[in-house]
Every structure is written in structure tokens, then in C-alpha cells.
Enzyme design. Structure first.
Site, PDB file in Angstrom:
ATOM      1  N   GLY A  10       1.030  -1.211   0.098  1.00 38.27           N
ATOM      2  CA  GLY A  10       0.054   0.069  -0.116  1.00 38.27           C
ATOM      3  C   GLY A  10       0.773   1.257  -0.092  1.00 38.27           C
ATOM      4  O   GLY A  10       1.299   1.642   1.081  1.00 38.27           O
ATOM      5  N   LEU A  11       1.260   1.823  -1.083  1.00 37.57           N
ATOM      6  CA  LEU A  11       2.285   2.975  -1.142  1.00 37.57           C
ATOM      7  C   LEU A  11       1.047   4.379  -0.954  1.00 37.57           C
ATOM      8  O   LEU A  11       0.044   4.561  -1.793  1.00 37.57           O
ATOM      9  CB  LEU A  11       2.509   3.127  -2.609  1.00 37.57           C
ATOM     10  CG  LEU A  11       3.660   2.415  -3.087  1.00 37.57           C
ATOM     11  CD1 LEU A  11       4.174   2.743  -4.480  1.00 37.57           C
ATOM     12  CD2 LEU A  11       4.851   2.592  -2.094  1.00 37.57           C
ATOM     13  N   SER A  12       1.344   4.948   0.264  1.00 35.37           N
ATOM     14  CA  SER A  12       0.494   6.054   0.536  1.00 35.37           C
ATOM     15  C   SER A  12       1.077   7.398   0.072  1.00 35.37           C
ATOM     16  O   SER A  12       0.275   8.570   0.222  1.00 35.37           O
ATOM     17  CB  SER A  12       0.260   6.189   2.083  1.00 35.37           C
ATOM     18  OG  SER A  12       1.793   6.152   2.583  1.00 35.37           O
ATOM     19  N   VAL A  15       7.160   8.589   3.197  1.00 37.31           N
ATOM     20  CA  VAL A  15       8.322   7.722   3.289  1.00 37.31           C
ATOM     21  C   VAL A  15       8.496   6.593   3.753  1.00 37.31           C
ATOM     22  O   VAL A  15       9.154   5.671   3.073  1.00 37.31           O
ATOM     23  CB  VAL A  15       9.351   8.779   3.861  1.00 37.31           C
ATOM     24  CG1 VAL A  15       8.972   8.798   5.416  1.00 37.31           C
ATOM     25  CG2 VAL A  15      10.766   8.431   3.508  1.00 37.31           C
ATOM     26  N   ASP A  16       7.413   5.993   4.544  1.00 39.93           N
ATOM     27  CA  ASP A  16       7.437   4.841   5.350  1.00 39.93           C
ATOM     28  C   ASP A  16       7.051   3.627   4.340  1.00 39.93           C
ATOM     29  O   ASP A  16       7.974   2.823   3.960  1.00 39.93           O
ATOM     30  CB  ASP A  16       6.455   4.732   6.547  1.00 39.93           C
ATOM     31  CG  ASP A  16       7.013   5.585   7.601  1.00 39.93           C
ATOM     32  OD1 ASP A  16       8.029   6.061   7.625  1.00 39.93           O
ATOM     33  OD2 ASP A  16       6.118   6.044   8.140  1.00 39.93           O
ATOM     34  N   SER A  17       6.100   3.894   3.520  1.00 39.93           N
ATOM     35  CA  SER A  17       5.655   2.819   2.462  1.00 39.93           C
ATOM     36  C   SER A  17       6.625   2.783   1.264  1.00 39.93           C
ATOM     37  O   SER A  17       6.744   1.718   0.793  1.00 39.93           O
ATOM     38  CB  SER A  17       4.003   3.059   2.344  1.00 39.93           C
ATOM     39  OG  SER A  17       3.989   4.345   1.469  1.00 39.93           O
ATOM     40  N   MET A  36      -4.461   3.697  -2.550  1.00 39.91           N
ATOM     41  CA  MET A  36      -5.707   3.715  -2.123  1.00 39.91           C
ATOM     42  C   MET A  36      -6.481   5.076  -2.160  1.00 39.91           C
ATOM     43  O   MET A  36      -5.697   5.845  -1.463  1.00 39.91           O
ATOM     44  CB  MET A  36      -5.946   3.281  -0.870  1.00 39.91           C
ATOM     45  CG  MET A  36      -5.878   1.794  -0.791  1.00 39.91           C
ATOM     46  SD  MET A  36      -6.153   1.353   1.043  1.00 39.91           S
ATOM     47  CE  MET A  36      -4.563   0.928   1.541  1.00 39.91           C
ATOM     48  N   CYS A 103      -9.827   2.222  10.217  1.00 40.01           N
ATOM     49  CA  CYS A 103      -9.353   2.133   8.904  1.00 40.01           C
ATOM     50  C   CYS A 103      -8.348   0.830   8.410  1.00 40.01           C
ATOM     51  O   CYS A 103      -8.220   0.509   7.351  1.00 40.01           O
ATOM     52  CB  CYS A 103      -8.416   3.389   8.399  1.00 40.01           C
ATOM     53  SG  CYS A 103      -7.912   3.730   6.874  1.00 40.01           S
ATOM     54  N   GLY A 127       3.480   0.281   5.508  1.00 39.96           N
ATOM     55  CA  GLY A 127       4.832   0.938   6.102  1.00 39.96           C
ATOM     56  C   GLY A 127       4.589   1.237   7.548  1.00 39.96           C
ATOM     57  O   GLY A 127       5.013   2.351   8.125  1.00 39.96           O
ATOM     58  N   CYS A 208      -6.408   8.834   8.291  1.00 36.57           N
ATOM     59  CA  CYS A 208      -5.444   8.084   7.391  1.00 36.57           C
ATOM     60  C   CYS A 208      -5.961   7.948   5.953  1.00 36.57           C
ATOM     61  O   CYS A 208      -7.062   7.938   5.610  1.00 36.57           O
ATOM     62  CB  CYS A 208      -5.319   6.476   7.802  1.00 36.57           C
ATOM     63  SG  CYS A 208      -6.823   5.898   7.775  1.00 36.57           S
TER      64      CYS A 208
END
Length: 403
Positions: A10-12, A15-17, A36, A103, A127, A208
Site C-alpha cells: 500500500g503506497l500512500s 516515506v515509510d511505505s 488507495m 481504517c 509501512g 489516514c
């Protein structure tokens, strides 16, 4: 790795994902990036604060850089039904829901996970700063059974296990947390070394995947403003003196400890007005706009039926504190079903009632109607609708909705 495993990340656009996707690729997985889209009412987002367009664009640039396939999926309908509508219902009842926990349970690890598995993925990755453990136990038939644990992230400032406290064994089995072992500064360092566009990006706040939503305005679209009074309750109110009582049963003692204080207009004095009790939550200090008190006022209770907000001066006001809370049976959730306690059993745990709260010593008491969580030390602003999560060391064992 023969027959490479496929992971959907899940690329948001954060930086984390981004780093999670990079690490999985390094580990030899086939990685697919999915963004998403959960929201398309731009009228309530604060547009400068990363609206979804900017985020999906950043997610796409990261996928290009890593050379992984990327697509955007629109989950706004499911998000509206499962998160937004739920939040309105909760606020109307004077409860304070936690959209992030929901979520994760309803969207990322349910709707999103099903889409990913339908795409042929073996795993879903996010992430989040948490880790997954696994152990093997023998089931009733003597067969080996894998049990998964949800563990705190290595970075003590960033542990996000609380947000995932509603996950199930089935969901954990299919999940990977690539950055759980890494500290935040090192995550940023990896992103910079790999020249990822998100390396310097600020951490997102707010709901989120929506970007920053102005919550009161967002709620006001649906919940009409309603003028009411703000009442200040003195800290020496007789009902705060809880004398030692003799209880005829343990249940009545647990009930007594967990009961929230009820107030009446006659218990205090009117100090101001507000636009709707359902916009306020326990422990809240901002937005009351009442001056002239020696210490700031905090919300100690809201009454949505009478539309009254009860407040007290200072963060040590006795109305803010209590030692116990109750979770109804159908809202009790064990991640570790094998450790679940039976009726009349107790378990000593560490627990928290909000994200980033230091874990506190507590005892779980399972009764026929639900679970009591009794803390060694009184807790400030126990709030209905929020989640209590309980731990053994750095493992989150389960959670429930405070009723």
C-alpha cells in the site's frame, strides 16, 4: 528465490511505505504498488496539506523509481460506508471513534487485502512501525498450528502496534511489515540514498489516507450545530471522594470502579456556551473559548442528550480520572485467540487507551457480559468509542472498544 512471492504494497505517498517497497524488492519479492483513493470531497480537506492528488503522484514516482508496477484503486465508497458513516454515528451518540484503528481493520487489511489477494498476491505489506512474530503450537488434534503475533516496532517513538490492535490471525498471516525493525531516521536515510521523492516529506497527520481533514467542519456538514451550555464542576465535589465500600460481589466492585461520573447542572456553574456537545471529547482543552479561569478548562464529560459539556480546571481535576473501563463481549477482540481468558478468569497485562500513551499496568477480568480492564493507576480521559489495547511485553494480545 524460486517461484518468487508477490507482495502488494500500500503506497500512500509517504516515506515509510516507499522504503517498505524498496526493502521488499531488495529481499527478492515481486512487488506491486497500489495507492488507495479513499476520499474525494476536497471541500473539507485543508488543501495545502497533501491532498490525495499530490500523494498519489508521489506514490507513482516512487514506483517508477523502483521499477515496480503501480495502480490507483478507488475505495472511497467503502471508506464512506465503513469509516465515515460509522464516525458520524459514533459522534452522534457522544462517543469518540478512532478512524485510524478502523481504517486498518476495515479498509487496509480487509477491502484492500482482498483486492491484493485477488491480484494473485501472497502478501500485503504496509509501512507500519510494527513487527510480526510467529510461533507453532499443537492444536487439539496434535497437529502443528502457526500462531502469529503483533509486536511493537523497534523505534520506541514510532511504534504503531496500537493502530493494528484489531487485526486477526488470518490478516496477520498474509501481512508483512518491512520497516518494523528500523528506526525512523534510518528509514529517511534509506529513502535519501535511493533518491526517493518522499525522503524529506513530512509525516501525514489527520485521517489516514485522506490528508488533513478539518474534523469539526467535516462533522458539522452532517451534525447540525446546537447551542448549549458549558458547566464548570468544582474539584471538591463530594462525589469525587470515593470512600471504601463493601461490595457484595466482585462484579459490583468492578462496575463501581469502571463507572463514569454522571453530572447535573446543579453540580457546577455555567461558564459559557458551545455549538454542540457532539463536537467535544473527554480530555479536550481547545475550542472551549472560556477565559478567566486560574487553570485551563478540560472537558470531563459530555451529555449529548441534554447538550451540556462538563468541564474542570487543570489537568489534575479528579473528574478526568478513573481506574477502570468496560468492553462489551461482542467488542472484545483477541489477536492471540489461544491466550483468550474464559469467564471469571483474570490476566495481568500492560495496557493503553490511546496511541503513544506509555503502557500502564492493568488486570483484565472476563465476566459473563464483557471484559473489565482495571488499571493500577487511575487513567486520564478514558473515552467511550476509543480502543483499549493490552500487551504482554512488546506483544499486543488484543483490544476492545471502550463502552
Amino acid at each position: 528465490m524460486e517461484n518468487k512471492k508477490t507482495v502488494v504494497v500500500g503506497l500512500s505517498g509517504g516515506v515509510d511505505s516507499s522504503v517498505a517497497a524498496y526493502l521488499l524488492k531488495e529481499q527478492g519479492y515481486d512487488v506491486i504498488g497500489l495507492f488507495m483513493k479513499n476520499w474525494h470531497d476536497d471541500s473539507v480537506t485543508i488543501s495545502e496539506e497533501c491532498p490525495w492528488l499530490e500523494d498519489s503522484n508521489d506514490a507513482m514516482l516512487v514506483a517508477q523509481k523502483l521499477g515496480i508496477p503501480f495502480q490507483t484503486i478507488d475505495l472511497s465508497e467503502q471508506y464512506q460506508e465503513r469509516i465515515v458513516d460509522y464516525m458520524f454515528r459514533e459522534y452522534k451518540m457522544g462517543r469518540t471513534p478512532n478512524p485510524d484503528v478502523l481504517c486498518n481493520r476495515e479498509i487496509k487489511f480487509d477491502v484492500f487485502m482482498k483486492i491484493a489477494l485477488n491480484l494473485g498476491a501472497d502478501y500485503v505489506a504496509t509501512g507500519h512501525y510494527c513487527r510480526k512474530g510467529e510461533t507453532t503450537i499443537k492444536d487439539h488434534f496434535g497437529n502443528d498450528k502457526k500462531i502469529y503475533s503483533l509486536l511493537a516496532g523497534k523505534d520506541p517513538n514510532k511504534d504503531q502496534s496500537y493502530f493494528l490492535c484489531q487485526l486477526s490471525q488470518e490478516q496477520l498471516a498474509k501481512t508483512l511489515f518491512p520497516i518494523g525493525e528500523i528506526l525512523k531516521p534510518d528509514v529517511r536515510k534509506i529513502a535519501a540514498e535511493q533518491d526517493l521523492v518522499t525522503a524529506e516529506k513530512r509525516d501525514s497527520q489527520g485521517l489516514c489516507f485522506i490528508g488533513k481533514v478539518r474534523l469539526p467542519e467535516f462533522l458539522q456538514q452532517q451534525l447540525a450545530p446546537k447551542k448549549g451550555v458549558i458547566v464548570e464542576i468544582p474539584s471538591d465535589l463530594p462525589k469525587f471522594k470515593r470512600e471504601k465500600k463493601d461490595f457484595d460481589s466482585q462484579i459490583s466492585e468492578l462496575k463501581y470502579i469502571s463507572k463514569k461520573n454522571e453530572y447535573h447542572l446543579s453540580d457546577g456553574k455555567e461558564v459559557g456556551t458551545h455549538d454542540g456537545a457532539h463536537y467535544f471529547t473527554n480530555g479536550q482543552r481547545k475550542g472551549l473559548a472560556v477565559g478567566g479561569t486560574k487553570e485551563p478548562l478540560f472537558v470531563i464529560a459530555t451529555d449529548v442528550n441534554e447538550n451540556v459539556i462538563y468541564t474542570g480546571q487543570g489537568k489534575n481535576h479528579p473528574g478526568l480520572y478513573r481506574s477502570g473501563l468496560f468492553v462489551k463481549n461482542d467488542e472484545v477482540h483477541w489477536i492471540r485467540e489461544d491466550l483468550k481468558i474464559a469467564e471469571d478468569e483474570t490476566m495481568e497485562v500492560m495496557a493503553r487507551i490511546r496511541y503513544r500513551q506509555v503502557l500502564e499496568k492493568a488486570t483484565l477480568h472476563q465476566t459473563s457480559t464483557g471484559l473489565y480492564v482495571i488499571f493500577d493507576n487511575p487513567q486520564s480521559a478514558i473515552t467511550e468509542g476509543q480502543f483499549v489495547a493490552w500487551y504482554d511485553g512488546d506483544e499486543c494480545l488484543g483490544s476492545g472498544v471502550i463502552s
